[in-house]
Design a protein around this motif. Structure first.
Motif, mmCIF file in Angstrom:
data_model
loop_
_atom_site.group_PDB
_atom_site.id
_atom_site.type_symbol
_atom_site.label_atom_id
_atom_site.label_comp_id
_atom_site.label_asym_id
_atom_site.label_seq_id
_atom_site.Cartn_x
_atom_site.Cartn_y
_atom_site.Cartn_z
ATOM 1 N N GLY A 145 0.776 -1.228 0.000
ATOM 2 C CA GLY A 145 0.000 0.000 0.000
ATOM 3 C C GLY A 145 0.809 1.280 0.000
ATOM 4 N N VAL A 146 2.023 1.249 -0.539
ATOM 5 C CA VAL A 146 2.792 2.494 -0.632
ATOM 6 C C VAL A 146 2.287 3.306 -1.821
ATOM 7 C CG1 VAL A 146 4.869 1.465 0.365
ATOM 8 C CG2 VAL A 146 4.614 1.526 -2.110
ATOM 9 N N SER A 147 2.604 4.585 -1.838
ATOM 10 C CA SER A 147 2.354 5.431 -3.001
ATOM 11 C C SER A 147 3.700 5.756 -3.625
ATOM 12 C CB SER A 147 1.661 6.730 -2.590
ATOM 13 O OG SER A 147 0.362 6.457 -2.151
ATOM 14 N N VAL A 148 3.754 5.673 -4.946
ATOM 15 C CA VAL A 148 4.995 5.939 -5.663
ATOM 16 C C VAL A 148 4.710 6.975 -6.742
ATOM 17 C CG1 VAL A 148 6.836 4.951 -7.064
ATOM 18 C CG2 VAL A 148 5.779 3.569 -5.288
ATOM 19 N N ALA A 149 5.595 7.943 -6.857
ATOM 20 C CA ALA A 149 5.455 8.964 -7.894
ATOM 21 C C ALA A 149 6.817 9.209 -8.549
ATOM 22 C CB ALA A 149 4.924 10.265 -7.306
ATOM 23 N N ARG A 150 6.772 9.495 -9.816
ATOM 24 C CA ARG A 150 7.985 9.815 -10.572
ATOM 25 C C ARG A 150 8.338 11.277 -10.312
ATOM 26 N NH1 ARG A 150 8.241 10.956 -16.808
ATOM 27 N NH2 ARG A 150 10.448 11.348 -16.950
ATOM 28 N N LEU A 151 9.583 11.522 -9.960
ATOM 29 C CA LEU A 151 10.048 12.889 -9.734
ATOM 30 C C LEU A 151 10.816 13.434 -10.931
ATOM 31 C CD1 LEU A 151 11.317 12.731 -6.056
ATOM 32 C CD2 LEU A 151 9.170 13.661 -6.912
ATOM 33 N N GLY A 152 11.519 12.569 -11.623
ATOM 34 C CA GLY A 152 12.340 12.988 -12.759
ATOM 35 C C GLY A 152 12.701 11.790 -13.600
ATOM 36 N N ALA A 153 13.657 11.974 -14.486
ATOM 37 C CA ALA A 153 14.044 10.914 -15.417
ATOM 38 C C ALA A 153 14.577 9.680 -14.704
ATOM 39 C CB ALA A 153 15.093 11.438 -16.397
ATOM 40 N N ARG A 154 15.162 9.855 -13.524
ATOM 41 C CA ARG A 154 15.734 8.715 -12.807
ATOM 42 C C ARG A 154 15.392 8.728 -11.319
ATOM 43 N NH1 ARG A 154 21.407 7.089 -15.326
ATOM 44 N NH2 ARG A 154 20.782 7.194 -17.489
ATOM 45 N N GLU A 155 14.349 9.452 -10.950
ATOM 46 C CA GLU A 155 14.014 9.556 -9.537
ATOM 47 C C GLU A 155 12.540 9.263 -9.299
ATOM 48 O OE1 GLU A 155 16.690 12.852 -7.420
ATOM 49 O OE2 GLU A 155 15.348 13.645 -8.973
ATOM 50 N N MET A 156 12.276 8.536 -8.210
ATOM 51 C CA MET A 156 10.921 8.254 -7.764
ATOM 52 C C MET A 156 10.884 8.495 -6.266
ATOM 53 S SD MET A 156 10.310 4.721 -9.806
ATOM 54 C CE MET A 156 12.007 4.298 -10.151
ATOM 55 N N ILE A 157 9.701 8.784 -5.765
ATOM 56 C CA ILE A 157 9.537 8.943 -4.320
ATOM 57 C C ILE A 157 8.532 7.887 -3.856
ATOM 58 C CG2 ILE A 157 7.753 10.713 -4.559
ATOM 59 C CD1 ILE A 157 8.935 11.954 -1.961
ATOM 60 N N ILE A 158 8.830 7.279 -2.731
ATOM 61 C CA ILE A 158 7.969 6.254 -2.133
ATOM 62 C C ILE A 158 7.459 6.824 -0.810
ATOM 63 C CG2 ILE A 158 7.840 3.910 -1.216
ATOM 64 C CD1 ILE A 158 10.339 3.317 -3.009
ATOM 65 N N VAL A 159 6.134 6.812 -0.634
ATOM 66 C CA VAL A 159 5.529 7.408 0.552
ATOM 67 C C VAL A 159 4.589 6.397 1.192
ATOM 68 C CG1 VAL A 159 4.092 9.297 1.406
ATOM 69 C CG2 VAL A 159 5.610 9.680 -0.536
ATOM 70 N N GLY A 160 4.610 6.351 2.524
ATOM 71 C CA GLY A 160 3.635 5.567 3.274
ATOM 72 C C GLY A 160 3.928 4.093 3.283
ATOM 73 N N GLY A 161 2.856 3.326 3.340
ATOM 74 C CA GLY A 161 2.994 1.881 3.380
ATOM 75 C C GLY A 161 2.622 1.300 4.719
ATOM 76 N N GLU A 162 2.412 0.008 4.679
ATOM 77 C CA GLU A 162 2.020 -0.730 5.879
ATOM 78 C C GLU A 162 2.719 -2.074 5.787
ATOM 79 O OE1 GLU A 162 -2.073 -2.918 7.338
ATOM 80 O OE2 GLU A 162 -2.183 -1.351 5.834
ATOM 81 N N ASN A 163 3.165 -2.586 6.928
ATOM 82 C CA ASN A 163 3.868 -3.874 6.868
ATOM 83 C C ASN A 163 2.963 -5.056 7.132
ATOM 84 O OD1 ASN A 163 3.524 -4.033 9.618
ATOM 85 N ND2 ASN A 163 5.685 -3.821 10.126
ATOM 86 N N GLY A 164 1.699 -4.834 7.419
ATOM 87 C CA GLY A 164 0.754 -5.931 7.564
ATOM 88 C C GLY A 164 0.823 -6.664 8.877
ATOM 89 N N LYS A 165 1.671 -6.213 9.791
ATOM 90 C CA LYS A 165 1.802 -6.908 11.081
ATOM 91 C C LYS A 165 1.029 -6.182 12.150
ATOM 92 C CE LYS A 165 6.191 -8.881 9.855
ATOM 93 N NZ LYS A 165 7.606 -8.928 10.045
#
Length: 177
Positions: free
Chosen positions: A157-177
C-alpha cells in the motif's frame, strides 16, 4: 447518480476493487471476479462496463501507459499475471507474469519501464521487500527482480510517484503486522 450507476453498483465489490483517475473520468476494476473494467465519464456523467479481463486482479493495480494508448492491469492478491488493454483495438494481451504475486503493490512508469514496488504475497504470507521492473520496449525479456533484503521495506500500500528521469519517491505503506 450517474447514468448506468445501478448496473455498475449491482456488480461493484468495494473490498479489493481498484481504480485509476484520469483528467476526464475514472476507471474502476471490480465485479464478482475482479476482472470487469468500468469507466466513469465526468463529461457525460455516466458509468459503463468497458472491458472484461481474463484474470482476477483483486487488490492489484491499474494504470495508463505514458502514451495513454494502453491500460495495464497488474497482479493482485490472486495472480502474478499482467494484462495490457489496447484502447484502439479493445483487445488485451498478456504480458509476462511477475516473479511474485503482489497484492496491494504500487506502480510507477519511468521512460517506458514499469516498476512494481513491494506488495503482499499470499504464498509467503508476508509483505515483500523487492521491486520488479519490465522494459515495455523489450517485454519478451520479462520482469527483472531487485531484491532489497531490508525488513524496513516489507510493505504494501505504498504510493509511488515519478520525480524525474531517474528519480521516484515512495511514501507511506504498511507492513501488515
Amino acid at each position: 447518480d450517474p447514468k448506468g450507476y445501478d448496473v455498475f453498483y449491482q456488480s461493484y465489490t468495494p473490498n479489493g476493487s481498484i481504480s485509476y483517475n484520469t483528467l476526464s473520468g475514472l476507471f474502476v476494476l471490480s465485479g464478482p471476479h475482479f476482472d470487469t473494467l468500468y469507466y466513469y465519464s465526468s463529461k457525460n456523467n455516466s458509468i459503463v462496463k468497458f472491458f472484461t479481463f481474463k484474470f482476477n486482479h483483486q487488490n492489484g493495480i491499474i494504470f495508463l501507459d505514458t502514451s495513454s494508448k494502453y491500460l495495464l492491469a497488474v497482479s493482485g492478491a490472486n495472480t502474478s499475471r499482467v494484462e495490457r488493454l489496447c484502447f484502439e483495438t479493445q483487445v488485451s494481451d498478456g504480458l509476462p507474469s511477475l516473479n511474485a504475486t503482489r497484492g496491494e503493490a504500487s506502480c510507477c512508469l519511468v521512460n517506458d519501464v514499469v516498476y512494481v514496488f513491494f506488495g503482499y504475497s499470499p504464498e509467503k504470507k508476508k509483505c515483500l521487500d523487492s521491486v520488479e521492473y519490465l522494459d515495455m520496449k523489450n517485454v519478451e525479456e520479462g520482469w527483472k527482480l531487485i531484491e532489497l533484503n531490508e525488513k524496513q521495506f516489507e510493505l504494501k500500500g505504498v504510493s509511488v510517484a515519478r520525480l524525474g528521469a531517474r528519480e521516484m519517491i515512495i511514501v507511506g505503506g504498511e507492513n501488515g503486522k
